[in-house]
Write a protein that holds these residues in place. Structure first.
Motif, PDB file in Angstrom:
ATOM      1  N   LEU A   1     144.322  78.265  11.386  1.00 24.57           N
ATOM      2  CA  LEU A   1     143.207  78.050  12.301  1.00 24.57           C
ATOM      3  C   LEU A   1     143.440  76.742  13.044  1.00 24.57           C
ATOM      4  N   LEU A   2     143.641  76.832  14.348  1.00 18.44           N
ATOM      5  CA  LEU A   2     143.892  75.642  15.151  1.00 18.44           C
ATOM      6  C   LEU A   2     142.577  74.969  15.532  1.00 18.44           C
ATOM      7  N   VAL A   3     142.535  73.657  15.361  1.00 23.39           N
ATOM      8  CA  VAL A   3     141.350  72.871  15.685  1.00 23.39           C
ATOM      9  C   VAL A   3     141.734  71.816  16.720  1.00 23.39           C
ATOM     10  N   PRO A   4     140.745  71.292  17.460  1.00 24.77           N
ATOM     11  CA  PRO A   4     141.055  70.292  18.499  1.00 24.77           C
ATOM     12  C   PRO A   4     141.669  69.027  17.911  1.00 24.77           C
ATOM     13  N   VAL A   5     142.531  68.420  18.691  1.00 22.90           N
ATOM     14  CA  VAL A   5     143.110  67.130  18.327  1.00 22.90           C
ATOM     15  C   VAL A   5     142.118  66.051  18.717  1.00 22.90           C
ATOM     16  N   ILE A   6     141.602  65.334  17.720  1.00 23.49           N
ATOM     17  CA  ILE A   6     140.595  64.293  17.955  1.00 23.49           C
ATOM     18  C   ILE A   6     141.137  62.970  17.457  1.00 23.49           C
ATOM     19  N   GLU A   7     141.175  62.007  18.320  1.00 20.60           N
ATOM     20  CA  GLU A   7     141.626  60.671  17.951  1.00 20.60           C
ATOM     21  C   GLU A   7     140.413  59.787  17.725  1.00 20.60           C
ATOM     22  N   ILE A   8     140.290  59.250  16.497  1.00 25.70           N
ATOM     23  CA  ILE A   8     139.177  58.367  16.143  1.00 25.70           C
ATOM     24  C   ILE A   8     139.712  56.971  15.928  1.00 25.70           C
TER      25      ILE A   8
ATOM     26  N   ASP B   1     128.058  80.924  15.328  1.00 27.35           N
ATOM     27  CA  ASP B   1     128.395  81.514  14.036  1.00 27.35           C
ATOM     28  C   ASP B   1     128.575  80.453  12.957  1.00 27.35           C
ATOM     29  N   LEU B   2     129.130  79.274  13.346  1.00 32.38           N
ATOM     30  CA  LEU B   2     129.277  78.195  12.374  1.00 32.38           C
ATOM     31  C   LEU B   2     127.930  77.557  12.040  1.00 32.38           C
ATOM     32  N   LYS B   3     127.053  77.474  13.038  1.00 35.66           N
ATOM     33  CA  LYS B   3     125.705  76.961  12.777  1.00 35.66           C
ATOM     34  C   LYS B   3     124.984  77.823  11.747  1.00 35.66           C
ATOM     35  N   ARG B   4     125.182  79.131  11.867  1.00 35.76           N
ATOM     36  CA  ARG B   4     124.521  80.037  10.927  1.00 35.76           C
ATOM     37  C   ARG B   4     125.036  79.822   9.506  1.00 35.76           C
ATOM     38  N   VAL B   5     126.350  79.565   9.387  1.00 36.95           N
ATOM     39  CA  VAL B   5     126.928  79.290   8.063  1.00 36.95           C
ATOM     40  C   VAL B   5     126.284  78.047   7.462  1.00 36.95           C
ATOM     41  N   VAL B   6     126.165  76.979   8.267  1.00 35.30           N
ATOM     42  CA  VAL B   6     125.565  75.729   7.790  1.00 35.30           C
ATOM     43  C   VAL B   6     124.118  75.953   7.381  1.00 35.30           C
ATOM     44  N   GLU B   7     123.379  76.722   8.193  1.00 27.41           N
ATOM     45  CA  GLU B   7     121.969  76.972   7.887  1.00 27.41           C
ATOM     46  C   GLU B   7     121.806  77.742   6.574  1.00 27.41           C
ATOM     47  N   GLU B   8     122.695  78.704   6.332  1.00 25.62           N
ATOM     48  CA  GLU B   8     122.607  79.474   5.084  1.00 25.62           C
ATOM     49  C   GLU B   8     122.879  78.580   3.871  1.00 25.62           C
ATOM     50  N   ILE B   9     123.846  77.662   4.014  1.00 27.54           N
ATOM     51  CA  ILE B   9     124.135  76.740   2.911  1.00 27.54           C
ATOM     52  C   ILE B   9     122.950  75.811   2.675  1.00 27.54           C
ATOM     53  N   LYS B  10     122.340  75.334   3.779  1.00 28.90           N
ATOM     54  CA  LYS B  10     121.153  74.483   3.651  1.00 28.90           C
ATOM     55  C   LYS B  10     120.019  75.235   2.963  1.00 28.90           C
ATOM     56  N   ALA B  11     119.832  76.514   3.346  1.00 29.40           N
ATOM     57  CA  ALA B  11     118.757  77.315   2.765  1.00 29.40           C
ATOM     58  C   ALA B  11     118.960  77.528   1.273  1.00 29.40           C
ATOM     59  N   ALA B  12     120.216  77.467   0.826  1.00 30.18           N
ATOM     60  CA  ALA B  12     120.520  77.633  -0.595  1.00 30.18           C
ATOM     61  C   ALA B  12     120.469  76.306  -1.348  1.00 30.18           C
ATOM     62  N   GLY B  13     119.992  75.262  -0.691  1.00 28.39           N
ATOM     63  CA  GLY B  13     119.885  73.964  -1.345  1.00 28.39           C
ATOM     64  C   GLY B  13     121.118  73.106  -1.208  1.00 28.39           C
TER      65      GLY B  13
ATOM     66  N   TRP C   1     139.853  78.063  16.923  1.00 27.23           N
ATOM     67  CA  TRP C   1     138.590  77.702  16.268  1.00 27.23           C
ATOM     68  C   TRP C   1     137.377  78.101  17.116  1.00 27.23           C
ATOM     69  N   GLU C   2     137.571  78.311  18.416  1.00 25.56           N
ATOM     70  CA  GLU C   2     136.444  78.590  19.308  1.00 25.56           C
ATOM     71  C   GLU C   2     135.869  79.983  19.102  1.00 25.56           C
ATOM     72  N   ASN C   3     136.743  80.978  18.932  1.00 23.28           N
ATOM     73  CA  ASN C   3     136.258  82.358  18.823  1.00 23.28           C
ATOM     74  C   ASN C   3     136.893  83.136  17.681  1.00 23.28           C
ATOM     75  N   PHE C   4     137.763  82.470  16.903  1.00 19.23           N
ATOM     76  CA  PHE C   4     138.450  83.099  15.775  1.00 19.23           C
ATOM     77  C   PHE C   4     139.261  84.315  16.205  1.00 19.23           C
ATOM     78  N   GLU C   5     139.794  84.234  17.422  1.00 21.16           N
ATOM     79  CA  GLU C   5     140.676  85.261  17.940  1.00 21.16           C
ATOM     80  C   GLU C   5     142.116  84.737  17.941  1.00 21.16           C
TER      81      GLU C   5
ATOM     82  N   LEU D   1     138.092  81.598   7.484  1.00 21.21           N
ATOM     83  CA  LEU D   1     138.428  80.837   8.686  1.00 21.21           C
ATOM     84  C   LEU D   1     137.292  79.907   9.087  1.00 21.21           C
ATOM     85  N   MET D   2     136.050  80.404   9.009  1.00 20.91           N
ATOM     86  CA  MET D   2     134.898  79.578   9.376  1.00 20.91           C
ATOM     87  C   MET D   2     134.732  78.410   8.410  1.00 20.91           C
TER      88      MET D   2
END
Length: 217
Positions: A96-103, A159-171, A26-30, A192-193
């Motif tokens: 896509l592997l993501v961190p293990v988070i215990e809540i 890169d993920l921030k940019r995705v969020v910003e584009e969605i926000k810009a589209a309402g 998830w860090e670099n999509f490699e 993947l993103m």
């Protein structure tokens, strides 16, 4: 007799399918190396992927594929996906592997309701305290979850921030096709993103026709 057995074996092989793909970080999509990938066939299949690639031979049915990445003997990233095989062929499934988070969930403990005699004219509110805790706990948990999601947005890769910003810009709502055109990235990388953002609880993805619509939570 031998010929009949050979025909049965060939029939089984012809109805087999292949599930293959790659495991990404998830860090670099490699592609991620040294990942344990397993599938719940009978018997279970498990491999150690040195280069992030995996492949399983399966029969038609429903399966769960789990990929795990360990560091110093501790599980640090994981991915789980369900796949249904309906016929023979090759099925591509990237993980896509993501961190293990215990809540930790809020714990109310044991609440004892005792019979309380309230005399007329007395101000006794102690009977309402347990009820207040019961109703306040879910609200507190949702507020805490929203705060963690907001903090998670601040820690997103660029890169993920940019995705969020584009969605926000589209309402707050955009089709996946339009989002890909705005970002100028490949369909595979965008998928993947979006999967990463969906796991973080930042977006929701809904099927519409032949495409998807992306919503900010």
């Amino acid at each position: 007799m031998k010929f009949s057995i050979l025909l049965i074996l060939l029939a089984k092989l012809s109805s087999a399918a292949v599930i293959e793909g790659k495991v990404y970080s998830w860090e670099n999509f490699e592609p991620l190396s040294n990942v344990v990938v397993e599938i719940n066939t009978t018997p279970e299949q498990k491999i150690l992927s040195k280069d992030g690639s995996y492949s399983f031979n399966v029969s038609p049915g429903s399966y769960k594929i789990v990929a795990k990445y360990y560091k110093n003997g501790e599980l640090v990233m994981i991915a789980e996906e369900n796949v249904t095989v309906v016929r023979e062929g090759t099925y591509r499934l990237d993980l896509l592997l993501v961190p293990v988070i215990e809540i930790e969930e809020p714990k109310l403990g044991n609440i004892t309701f005792e019979e309380i005699d309230v005399k007329e004219g007395e101000n006794s509110y102690s009977i309402y305290y347990p009820l207040l805790i019961l109703f306040a706990a879910p609200v507190f948990y949702l507020a805490l979850r929203a705060r963690r999601i907001k903090e998670g947005e601040k820690e997103l890769p660029e890169d993920l921030k940019r995705v969020v910003e584009e969605i926000k810009a589209a309402g707050g709502r955009i089709t996946q096709k339009e989002l890909r055109e705005r970002l100028g990235v490949s369909e595979a990388k965008l998928s993947l993103m979006l999967a990463d953002l969906e796991r973080r609880g930042i977006i929701e993805k809904y099927k519409k026709g032949r495409g998807n619509v992306i919503f900010l939570k």
